[in-house]
Design a protein around this motif. Sequence first.
Motif, PDB file in Angstrom:
ATOM      1  N   LEU A 613       0.844  -1.182   0.000  1.00 42.22           N
ATOM      2  CA  LEU A 613       0.000   0.000   0.000  1.00 42.22           C
ATOM      3  C   LEU A 613       0.882   1.236   0.000  1.00 42.22           C
ATOM      4  CD1 LEU A 613      -2.473  -0.968   2.872  1.00 42.22           C
ATOM      5  CD2 LEU A 613      -2.944  -1.122   0.429  1.00 42.22           C
ATOM      6  N   SER A 614       0.257   2.354  -0.276  1.00 41.01           N
ATOM      7  CA  SER A 614       0.973   3.627  -0.173  1.00 41.01           C
ATOM      8  C   SER A 614      -0.028   4.728   0.119  1.00 41.01           C
ATOM      9  CB  SER A 614       1.749   3.935  -1.457  1.00 41.01           C
ATOM     10  OG  SER A 614       0.883   4.073  -2.564  1.00 41.01           O
ATOM     11  N   LEU A 615       0.493   5.817   0.630  1.00 40.72           N
ATOM     12  CA  LEU A 615      -0.272   7.041   0.781  1.00 40.72           C
ATOM     13  C   LEU A 615       0.300   8.071  -0.171  1.00 40.72           C
ATOM     14  CD1 LEU A 615      -0.580   7.280   4.676  1.00 40.72           C
ATOM     15  CD2 LEU A 615      -2.152   6.211   3.048  1.00 40.72           C
ATOM     16  N   VAL A 616      -0.563   8.942  -0.686  1.00 38.89           N
ATOM     17  CA  VAL A 616      -0.136   9.991  -1.610  1.00 38.89           C
ATOM     18  C   VAL A 616      -0.583  11.327  -1.042  1.00 38.89           C
ATOM     19  CG1 VAL A 616      -0.221  10.864  -3.965  1.00 38.89           C
ATOM     20  CG2 VAL A 616      -0.382   8.421  -3.558  1.00 38.89           C
ATOM     21  N   ALA A 617       0.384  12.172  -0.742  1.00 40.26           N
ATOM     22  CA  ALA A 617       0.082  13.536  -0.306  1.00 40.26           C
ATOM     23  C   ALA A 617       0.134  14.438  -1.529  1.00 40.26           C
ATOM     24  CB  ALA A 617       1.082  13.997   0.743  1.00 40.26           C
ATOM     25  N   VAL A 618      -0.990  15.020  -1.884  1.00 41.19           N
ATOM     26  CA  VAL A 618      -1.105  15.885  -3.065  1.00 41.19           C
ATOM     27  C   VAL A 618      -1.338  17.308  -2.565  1.00 41.19           C
ATOM     28  CG1 VAL A 618      -2.371  16.341  -5.182  1.00 41.19           C
ATOM     29  CG2 VAL A 618      -2.026  13.988  -4.431  1.00 41.19           C
ATOM     30  N   THR A 619      -0.351  18.166  -2.776  1.00 40.02           N
ATOM     31  CA  THR A 619      -0.403  19.520  -2.224  1.00 40.02           C
ATOM     32  C   THR A 619      -0.286  20.552  -3.328  1.00 40.02           C
ATOM     33  OG1 THR A 619       0.670  18.717  -0.211  1.00 40.02           O
ATOM     34  CG2 THR A 619       0.609  21.106  -0.560  1.00 40.02           C
ATOM     35  N   TYR A 628       2.968  27.242  -8.153  1.00 34.98           N
ATOM     36  CA  TYR A 628       4.154  26.436  -8.420  1.00 34.98           C
ATOM     37  C   TYR A 628       3.816  25.034  -8.895  1.00 34.98           C
ATOM     38  CZ  TYR A 628       6.088  30.151  -5.520  1.00 34.98           C
ATOM     39  OH  TYR A 628       6.443  31.365  -5.005  1.00 34.98           O
ATOM     40  N   GLY A 629       2.555  24.779  -9.176  1.00 38.93           N
ATOM     41  CA  GLY A 629       2.160  23.440  -9.584  1.00 38.93           C
ATOM     42  C   GLY A 629       1.697  22.633  -8.390  1.00 38.93           C
ATOM     43  N   VAL A 630       1.920  21.338  -8.447  1.00 37.67           N
ATOM     44  CA  VAL A 630       1.455  20.419  -7.419  1.00 37.67           C
ATOM     45  C   VAL A 630       2.637  19.586  -6.932  1.00 37.67           C
ATOM     46  CG1 VAL A 630      -0.112  18.515  -6.884  1.00 37.67           C
ATOM     47  CG2 VAL A 630      -0.841  20.327  -8.447  1.00 37.67           C
ATOM     48  N   VAL A 631       2.792  19.512  -5.636  1.00 38.23           N
ATOM     49  CA  VAL A 631       3.826  18.675  -5.039  1.00 38.23           C
ATOM     50  C   VAL A 631       3.191  17.349  -4.636  1.00 38.23           C
ATOM     51  CG1 VAL A 631       5.514  18.456  -3.189  1.00 38.23           C
ATOM     52  CG2 VAL A 631       5.075  20.691  -4.224  1.00 38.23           C
ATOM     53  N   VAL A 632       3.716  16.261  -5.167  1.00 42.32           N
ATOM     54  CA  VAL A 632       3.203  14.925  -4.868  1.00 42.32           C
ATOM     55  C   VAL A 632       4.286  14.154  -4.126  1.00 42.32           C
ATOM     56  CG1 VAL A 632       2.383  12.755  -5.831  1.00 42.32           C
ATOM     57  CG2 VAL A 632       1.658  14.923  -6.855  1.00 42.32           C
ATOM     58  N   VAL A 633       3.983  13.739  -2.913  1.00 43.63           N
ATOM     59  CA  VAL A 633       4.913  12.952  -2.106  1.00 43.63           C
ATOM     60  C   VAL A 633       4.256  11.605  -1.820  1.00 43.63           C
ATOM     61  CG1 VAL A 633       6.173  12.783   0.064  1.00 43.63           C
ATOM     62  CG2 VAL A 633       5.963  14.994  -1.081  1.00 43.63           C
TER      63      VAL A 633
END
Length: 915
Positions: A613-619, A628-633
């Motif tokens: 599994l994973s989690l995706v932080a979309v900021t 500045y766009g979108v930061v995906v971690v």
Amino acid sequence: MITGISPSSARRAVFGTIALLLALLAGGVLAGPALAEQKILDYKLESNRQDAGAHPDIEASFELESPGEPEIAREVGVHLPTGVFGNPGAILRCSAAEFALNHCAPGAQAGVITIFANYEGNPNHIMGTAPVYNMERQSENESGRLAFVAPTVKVPIIMPISVRSGSDYGLTMNIQGIPQSVPLSKVRFEVWGFPADHEHDSERFPAGDPGSPPGCAGLTTTGCIPGPFPEAGAALLHPFINNPTVCTGSPLRVSLKVTTYQDPTHPSEAHADFPPTSECEHERFDPSLNVGLTTGEADAPSGLDLQLKSDQFLAAPPSPSELRSAVVTLPEGLSVNPDAADGQLSCTDQQANFNNDAAGQCPDNSKIGTFDVRTPAIEGPLVGSLYIGQPLPGNQYRIFMIADGFGVHVKFVASVHPNPRTGQLTWRVTDLPQVPFAEFNLHLFSSDRGLIATPTRCGIYEADSVFTPWNSELAPQHSRPILSVDEGPNKSSCPGLQRPFHPRLVAGTSNPAAGAFSDFHLRLDREDGDQFLGDLNFVMPPGLTARLRGLTYCPEGSIVAAANNQGRAERASPSCPASSEIGTTNVAAGPGHHPFHAVGRMYLAGPFKGAPLSLVAVTPALAGPYDYGVVVVRVAIHIDPLDAHVTALSDTVPSIIGGIPIRMRSIQVNVDKPNFMVNPTNCSPFSVDSQGVGDQGTVADFSSYFQSVDCETLPFKPRMSIRQIGGRKQTKRSRNPALRFDLRTRGGEANIKSLAVTLPKAFAIDQRHLGNICSRAELVAKHCAGRQPIGTAETHTPLLDAPLKGPAYAVSGFGKLPHVAFILAGQVTIIPEAESSSVKGHLRTVVPVIPDAPIGHFRLNLLGGKQGYLVNTRQLCATPAVAKIQFKAQNGKRLTRRVKVKTACSRPAAKKRRR
């Protein structure tokens, strides 16, 4: 007033002279085609110096064709060429009151004018010669003002001068409403480069008296001035006119426009060449730059002060070349403060009025600083403000410099370009107007939201700058000012070469009740001066689980789309489906006590970097007007196969976005989806553990205390059944029976911590069938793939949509008897292990570690027959076989049950009863 001339005729004559004077100042205009009947004739200009930056005397004249037959000039406009500039502060100024009384001092005289008009039947009547005075400004829309009293008719003429703020910042003189009583014919005008020079004393008029203005009526010279000639008096020998400092080899364009009463829609227009400047190689260009921070603290928000000087010669030598462009590169380590633009707006090009002469109207909440310009061309400092300019593709960080005063509406654009890798800032201003300046001072606001973030270490830092002159024959000049950082954040001592790294972690659930659903919150902080956060991992306490039932994953395509999206578009329409959202993130960035906060969404996603599994932080990275766009971690979620505790391994935290080092101060995760996170049912003290790596490589371990409460209130009543599968033949001695174990738990109870099953002496491990046994190494490396299983297992947990299931293997390497490993695979993979031993002739199997999670229904099918793991030591139908089951709960409760093994012995009787 001369007898026979009406006041209206006198005013027409005077205003007619204004048009001629403006035309003369335009210089050297060749007669051009005109659409009106009255053409511009014989336009001439003479200058006694053409060298760049010199201060020449200029004499100009022009003539209108057939004045009054039928055309009479009504309006006159003159556009002086770019780079020709005046210095109204070079000599005395005459006040309006003094001018009205004809008491202007001789030191305020800037030149002389001779006027011809269609008067008393003579189309070229000599009206006379008069002094032209340098006047005090009377309007905020004026940059300067000249005035004279027309000879013969004694009518005052005022000539306001303005700056073309919407284009090249050249000078424009525009007169409207010229009376038509005395049609203008010709004008000859001379303006002096050094009005206070003694060579002009013979042309300098003494002050007049009320009703008797100075001038020589009917003369084309100043021959009526009585001796001794007056001097300029207190006036200093400063230049009044500047030549351009550009030597293109080609003349500069000048335009003159005359509008008549009779045909105002078709003005006469002429274009001319101002004499080309020369000798550019003799000019000077030596600007110097000073730069300073408003704080000496490291890793802190700061303002910035910048001072650019270029001394102007207010004497006989030519003026230095004007500045055309400036490029200032600030030291590496000095970057944009991420919080600088938060909550602010940008100013559009339309609001700034770049393409017209109006004043800029930028909103106040786009202001980020102030500036002032000091120049001999105006009588005081021109003060203005710095605004955030509307970002453009490829030029996101624009700074508008807007000032108003002295008839000038300054509107420049500077661009700031951060290095995308390091954040080093380069400030660039190009194509500045050809206007002489002596000093330029710029101040960027300070405070906790100051635009600049200082370097992380103390030291002396050197900036670099390149200044390019308008004079292309002169080399660009460099200036390398220094600035210093001499203390740590918040007045602490300077950090060493290796900065400290002591992050703080606070984590826990909002409702600590054992086994309850609760929100989970995690916050990680670092102090100013510490190393920046890099790689991070978190280890959750055992039993802190999540209910994944009913949730979907954010698809991989949606994650890619989010990373390529614009921030505002992502915020308005998230790429990941709402059914995969589990919470939010809040990242604080920037130094000081007021960091910038960026809020994002947290989604559940599928396998990532070997994790199930994973989690995706979309900021969305939005700061004021900047997108500045979108930061995906992405965070990989590893599940421990034994006790199911979670280890979260994060991608490397981004250190720079859009060329701005984010200097992350805190990361806050809020998992607040209802009925998602589940507390442990074990109330032992635990902790949320983390390990971080700083940007200088320092590794730090830190943790947060965690504990559930009220575990003792949870009931504990698990149930197990054991059944022999197959016919009566498998009940015989030495046969290999197939057995089914069913374990059931109920919601709201404490979870099982360990389990021991003691089988009756009727069953033993059949060593004959263990030739394909799995080794411990194979279990770890490949989950015993390729080996013969001894059975199958599956569990239907209320946390997941689908059951976890897989083979069961006998695993060697633990002593006399093998262990049993259950490969429960699906959405996640759990591998509980059972230890087998012989206790007083009984086969005892213990599962010492069971995940603190609701089991629901667990079923184990042990194979029989040729793959049978167990063997009957006696006839099962002879006497009942009873197993002993010992349960231990996560909350410490214990339960022992004796379970009769259901065999095929009683099945025929059951069939008979059913019949």
